[in-house]
Design an enzyme around this catalytic site. Structure first.
Site, PDB file in Angstrom:
ATOM      1  N   HIS A   1       0.851  -1.192   0.000  1.00 55.58           N
ATOM      2  CA  HIS A   1       0.000   0.000   0.000  1.00 55.58           C
ATOM      3  C   HIS A   1       0.885   1.241   0.000  1.00 55.58           C
ATOM      4  CE1 HIS A   1      -2.170   3.331   1.929  1.00 55.58           C
ATOM      5  NE2 HIS A   1      -3.274   2.807   1.400  1.00 55.58           N
ATOM      6  N   GLY A   2       1.927   1.232   0.833  1.00 57.32           N
ATOM      7  CA  GLY A   2       2.933   2.279   0.798  1.00 57.32           C
ATOM      8  C   GLY A   2       2.753   3.413   1.791  1.00 57.32           C
ATOM      9  N   ASP A   3       1.540   3.572   2.345  1.00 60.69           N
ATOM     10  CA  ASP A   3       1.304   4.602   3.358  1.00 60.69           C
ATOM     11  C   ASP A   3       0.242   4.086   4.321  1.00 60.69           C
ATOM     12  OD1 ASP A   3       1.515   6.999   4.735  1.00 60.69           O
ATOM     13  OD2 ASP A   3       0.160   8.093   3.403  1.00 60.69           O
ATOM     14  N   LEU A   4       0.516   2.915   4.881  1.00 63.13           N
ATOM     15  CA  LEU A   4      -0.501   2.172   5.618  1.00 63.13           C
ATOM     16  C   LEU A   4      -0.493   2.544   7.097  1.00 63.13           C
ATOM     17  CD1 LEU A   4      -2.651  -0.028   4.985  1.00 63.13           C
ATOM     18  CD2 LEU A   4      -1.046  -1.662   5.983  1.00 63.13           C
TER      19      LEU A   4
ATOM     20  N   ASN B   1      -5.685   5.624   6.959  1.00 64.48           N
ATOM     21  CA  ASN B   1      -5.910   5.224   5.564  1.00 64.48           C
ATOM     22  C   ASN B   1      -6.599   3.867   5.462  1.00 64.48           C
ATOM     23  OD1 ASN B   1      -4.805   7.558   4.567  1.00 64.48           O
ATOM     24  ND2 ASN B   1      -2.778   6.700   4.243  1.00 64.48           N
TER      25      ASN B   1
END
Length: 275
Positions: free
Chosen positions: A177-180, A184
């Site tokens: 996801h990269g920005d979990l 979010n």
């Protein structure tokens, strides 16, 4: 109303007073339109909306629940509104853990992503490469620290030079996801309702886990559903948490300096144990 709200109102053909500002939106303005038929649409702005829309479609293709993309127009991203009761129950955490494991089992051929992205004003260098320690050292840590004051840059660079001692050389390139973080993740009725605001790329699955535990820790139900962790993951966690900490330092200021300091100290201590 802001210029973005006026743009959205004109685009959707509604009065500006029909738009509501949603909570959150630290990095971009987010508005909600309640339609007469009961449907709701979320409007987001920003330079990277096309990339975000593509990432949401990729997440959906990997089986992750996400808001449906309704349209992209002139710097406005229109998304389905997903109900969120914010009740992170043990059942909801178990559903999140199982969904994240499925996402991480989707593998790429290299680390990175076909296009670059950004978190607010922080540019993300997503150039694809086969060297994971190099990717994390150069394209995440050094790049993010590059405009910080010299003492920060030098400490990050010193750790980055020895990255091969801190992270595995070739973990499976998992779909991240990269920005979990919890903000979010939308939940409703004891289930994962949607993942939002992605910053996707392929990398070590522990990156998402490190971010998820930066400001708290999921309960045992999450970890049981996610499944087995690789030996040594807790020792690697500080070096993976250092990246989002640096992002927060750049975006939100000195309130995150102590976090960066702590994670640099932990990473340095982990290096000393390898000598």
């Amino acid at each position: 109303m802001t210029s973005f709200a006026r743009k959205v109102a004109n685009l959707l053909g509604v009065a500006e007073d029909r738009l509501e500002r949603l909570a959150g939106g630290d990095l971009s303005e987010v508005l909600l339109l309640r339609r007469p038929d009961g449907r709701c649409t979320v409007a987001k702005g920003g330079a990277g909306i096309g990339t975000e829309a593509a990432m949401l479609r990729s997440l959906a293709g990997a089986g992750a629940p996400v808001p449906m993309v309704e349209g992209e127009h002139d710097g406005v991203l229109l998304l389905e509104h997903v109900e969120n009761d914010e009740l992170f129950s043990p059942l909801a955490w178990a559903d999140i853990g199982a969904a994240l494991r499925r996402l991480h089992e989707r593998r790429g051929e290299t680390y990175g992503w076909p296009v670059d992205h950004r978190l607010g004003t922080v540019e993300l260098d997503n150039r694809q490469r086969s060297d994971w320690p190099g990717f994390w050292a150069e394209q995440r840590l050094v790049a993010t620290a590059s405009i910080l004051d010299r003492p920060w840059r030098e400490r990050v660079e010193a750790v980055a030079r020895r990255m091969a001692e801190l992270v595995p050389p070739d973990p499976p390139p998992a779909f991240l996801h990269g920005d979990l973080w919890s903000g979010n993740i939308l939940v409703a009725g004891g289930k994962l309702a949607a993942l939002i605001d992605p910053a996707c790329y392929y990398g070590h699955g522990e990156v998402d886990l490190a971010m998820l535990t930066l400001f708290g820790s999921p309960p045992p139900e999450f970890w049981e559903a996610y499944g087995p962790l690789e030996p040594g993951w807790e020792e690697r966690r500080p070096i993976y948490q250092l990246f989002p900490a640096l992002v927060h330092l750049r975006l939100f200021g000195a309130g995150y300096a102590a976090m960066v300091e702590r994670l640099l100290d932990q990473s340095s201590r982990n290096l000393s144990t390898t000598e």
